[in-house]
Design a protein around this motif. Structure first.
Motif, mmCIF file in Angstrom:
data_model
loop_
_atom_site.group_PDB
_atom_site.id
_atom_site.type_symbol
_atom_site.label_atom_id
_atom_site.label_comp_id
_atom_site.label_asym_id
_atom_site.label_seq_id
_atom_site.Cartn_x
_atom_site.Cartn_y
_atom_site.Cartn_z
ATOM 1 N N LEU A 130 40.578 24.373 35.707
ATOM 2 C CA LEU A 130 41.361 25.506 36.228
ATOM 3 C C LEU A 130 41.910 26.382 35.107
ATOM 4 O O LEU A 130 41.876 27.617 35.217
ATOM 5 N N ASP A 131 42.439 25.783 34.042
ATOM 6 C CA ASP A 131 42.988 26.580 32.943
ATOM 7 C C ASP A 131 41.950 27.525 32.355
ATOM 8 O O ASP A 131 42.243 28.692 32.067
ATOM 9 N N LYS A 132 40.737 27.034 32.195
ATOM 10 C CA LYS A 132 39.676 27.873 31.639
ATOM 11 C C LYS A 132 39.275 28.963 32.624
ATOM 12 O O LYS A 132 39.030 30.112 32.223
ATOM 13 N N ARG A 133 39.238 28.628 33.909
ATOM 14 C CA ARG A 133 38.867 29.626 34.918
ATOM 15 C C ARG A 133 39.874 30.768 34.959
ATOM 16 O O ARG A 133 39.512 31.946 34.981
ATOM 17 N N LEU A 134 41.164 30.423 34.986
ATOM 18 C CA LEU A 134 42.203 31.457 35.056
ATOM 19 C C LEU A 134 42.288 32.257 33.760
ATOM 20 O O LEU A 134 42.518 33.477 33.798
ATOM 21 N N SER A 135 42.138 31.594 32.614
ATOM 22 C CA SER A 135 42.184 32.311 31.335
ATOM 23 C C SER A 135 41.059 33.324 31.242
ATOM 24 O O SER A 135 41.258 34.464 30.814
ATOM 25 N N PHE A 136 39.856 32.912 31.665
ATOM 26 C CA PHE A 136 38.713 33.831 31.616
ATOM 27 C C PHE A 136 38.931 35.009 32.551
ATOM 28 O O PHE A 136 38.608 36.155 32.214
ATOM 29 N N LEU A 137 39.477 34.759 33.723
ATOM 30 C CA LEU A 137 39.715 35.832 34.691
ATOM 31 C C LEU A 137 40.777 36.802 34.171
ATOM 32 O O LEU A 137 40.612 38.018 34.282
ATOM 33 N N GLU A 138 41.863 36.279 33.605
ATOM 34 C CA GLU A 138 42.936 37.155 33.124
ATOM 35 C C GLU A 138 42.527 37.926 31.869
ATOM 36 O O GLU A 138 42.936 39.078 31.686
ATOM 37 N N GLU A 139 41.718 37.307 30.995
ATOM 38 C CA GLU A 139 41.291 38.001 29.782
ATOM 39 C C GLU A 139 40.319 39.136 30.082
ATOM 40 O O GLU A 139 40.206 40.079 29.288
ATOM 41 N N ASN A 140 39.622 39.057 31.181
ATOM 42 C CA ASN A 140 38.663 40.097 31.572
ATOM 43 C C ASN A 140 39.065 40.707 32.912
ATOM 44 O O ASN A 140 38.231 40.919 33.796
ATOM 45 N N MET A 141 40.352 40.987 33.043
ATOM 46 C CA MET A 141 40.934 41.419 34.309
ATOM 47 C C MET A 141 40.326 42.705 34.868
ATOM 48 O O MET A 141 40.104 42.793 36.082
ATOM 49 N N PRO A 142 40.040 43.739 34.065
ATOM 50 C CA PRO A 142 39.476 44.964 34.664
ATOM 51 C C PRO A 142 38.183 44.721 35.434
ATOM 52 O O PRO A 142 37.999 45.275 36.518
ATOM 53 N N TYR A 143 37.313 43.892 34.871
ATOM 54 C CA TYR A 143 36.057 43.603 35.571
ATOM 55 C C TYR A 143 36.316 42.925 36.911
ATOM 56 O O TYR A 143 35.733 43.316 37.931
ATOM 57 N N PHE A 144 37.190 41.937 36.924
ATOM 58 C CA PHE A 144 37.413 41.172 38.140
ATOM 59 C C PHE A 144 38.233 41.965 39.169
ATOM 60 O O PHE A 144 38.112 41.711 40.367
ATOM 61 N N ILE A 145 39.042 42.907 38.711
ATOM 62 C CA ILE A 145 39.699 43.814 39.659
ATOM 63 C C ILE A 145 38.642 44.649 40.383
ATOM 64 O O ILE A 145 38.681 44.809 41.609
ATOM 65 N N GLY A 146 37.701 45.180 39.625
ATOM 66 C CA GLY A 146 36.631 45.962 40.240
ATOM 67 C C GLY A 146 35.764 45.132 41.153
ATOM 68 O O GLY A 146 35.357 45.595 42.225
ATOM 69 N N PHE A 147 35.487 43.878 40.763
ATOM 70 C CA PHE A 147 34.622 43.025 41.574
ATOM 71 C C PHE A 147 35.260 42.706 42.925
ATOM 72 O O PHE A 147 34.583 42.739 43.956
ATOM 73 N N GLY A 148 36.536 42.381 42.936
ATOM 74 C CA GLY A 148 37.185 41.991 44.188
ATOM 75 C C GLY A 148 37.735 43.138 45.005
ATOM 76 O O GLY A 148 38.191 42.939 46.139
ATOM 77 N N LEU A 149 37.698 44.358 44.439
ATOM 78 C CA LEU A 149 38.313 45.503 45.122
ATOM 79 C C LEU A 149 37.664 45.817 46.476
ATOM 80 O O LEU A 149 38.396 46.077 47.447
ATOM 81 N N PRO A 150 36.336 45.836 46.609
ATOM 82 C CA PRO A 150 35.768 46.135 47.943
ATOM 83 C C PRO A 150 36.238 45.170 49.016
ATOM 84 O O PRO A 150 36.582 45.581 50.137
ATOM 85 N N LEU A 151 36.268 43.873 48.712
ATOM 86 C CA LEU A 151 36.701 42.896 49.706
ATOM 87 C C LEU A 151 38.188 43.040 50.002
ATOM 88 O O LEU A 151 38.619 42.879 51.155
#
Length: 324
Positions: A229-250
């Motif tokens: 979990l720590d690695k999953r959340l760290s990766f998501l937060e460090e690359n937040m702009p990409y994941f904001i765009g990915f989840g935005l349509p849903l």
């Protein structure tokens, strides 16, 4: 140097939509690969001993399972659950209300008081006897179908999943992750109420929900890669702009209605496509330049909950009686 924030958001948006297209060529590739595996050994056996080894029928493969599970999700969540809600709210209730108006007139005491009581009673009965049991059943079934879809797509593109060191660690990570996600959902919901400026509060809520939906979508792949979990959340937060765009349509599609039931159905119908998108996607790495640590509060609260639970359980453990 990584991509800019706007380009990372744009790539996330593009990758999220790819799941709606990837399902077609992914299904075709898996079917073709499974057909080659099933026909090649049987051809060899027929050449060696054609009279003894008749050709075998191809087994059901992962490709057909992906499509089947997608159709089942759409049928259960859209054809049964969502349709029943729409019929009840927009056909049955208005129809009975119209009958009251026709029988007793619109301004009568019966229409104003009795119909209000009957309507509330019907809503309670409908939700208790139908929606709640169906909701719980669909959650369990959806979880199994989502996992099948993720595992089939992962095996085709990346091979065998990387196992966790132990089942106990896998279980603890899953429970901890579920609590963190629940607290983060609560955090996002409270944000929309606490911040008084409506557009700002709603925008922050949407951004957080986009991150949460991205975590939902990618977590299947990250689990199969053996990420904790720590690695999953760290990766998501460090690359937040990409994941904001990915989840935005849903995140936007699940806000089309004021009813959380309808929005939940929309999520369950569309989410399997985002699982496939997450499996196929290669996130744009922007690094730590845009790390807001939005999950920090949920992580801290979860750590406190688990620490108190473990400490309470340790207090209840009786010391062993020494053997004389």
């Amino acid at each position: 140097m990584g991509p800019s924030i706007p380009s990372a958001v744009a790539k996330g948006l593009y990758d999220s939509v790819r799941g709606m297209v990837a399902i077609f060529y992914l299904d075709k590739e898996i079917n073709e690969r499974a057909q080659k595996r099933s026909t090649f050994p049987s051809t060899i056996r027929q050449r060696q001993s054609p009279s003894i080894c008749p050709p075998r029928k191809a087994k059901t493969n992962d490709g057909s399972k992906i499509v089947q599970n997608l159709l089942q999700c759409a049928l259960l969540n859209g054809g049964v659950y969502l349709l029943s809600v729409l019929i009840f709210e927009y056909i049955l209730l208005p129809g009975i209300g119209f009958m009251f108006i026709c029988l007793f007139s619109e301004d009568s005491f019966v229409t104003a008081k009795v119909w209000s009581w009957v309507k509330d009673l019907m809503v309670v009965i409908f939700q208790t006897a139908w929606l709640v049991p169906l909701f719980l059943l669909s959650k369990i079934i959806n979880t199994l179908w989502f996992q099948d879809i993720a595992n089939s797509a992962f095996r085709h593109t990346r091979g065998r999943p990387v196992p966790f060191p132990s089942r106990a660690m896998y279980f603890a990570d899953s429970v901890f992750s579920a609590v963190v996600q629940s607290l983060f959902l609560l955090q996002a919901t409270l944000t929309s109420y606490i911040i008084p400026i409506y557009p700002l509060g709603q925008a922050l809520y949407t951004v957080q929900m986009a991150l949460l939906y991205s975590l939902y979508s990618f977590e299947y792949k990250w689990f199969n890669l053996g990420w904790v979990l720590d690695k999953r959340l760290s990766f998501l937060e460090e690359n937040m702009p990409y994941f904001i765009g990915f989840g935005l349509p849903l995140a936007l599609l699940t806000q089309i209605s004021n009813s959380w039931l309808i929005n939940g159905c929309v999520f369950s119908i569309i989410f399997p496509l985002f699982i496939i998108s997450g499996n196929q996607a290669t996130p744009a790495l922007t690094g730590r330049t845009f790390n807001l640590h939005l999950f920090a509060l949920a992580m801290a609260a979860t750590n406190i909950i688990f620490f108190k639970t473990i400490r309470h359980s340790m207090k209840n453990v009786k010391p062993a009686v020494p053997v004389s």
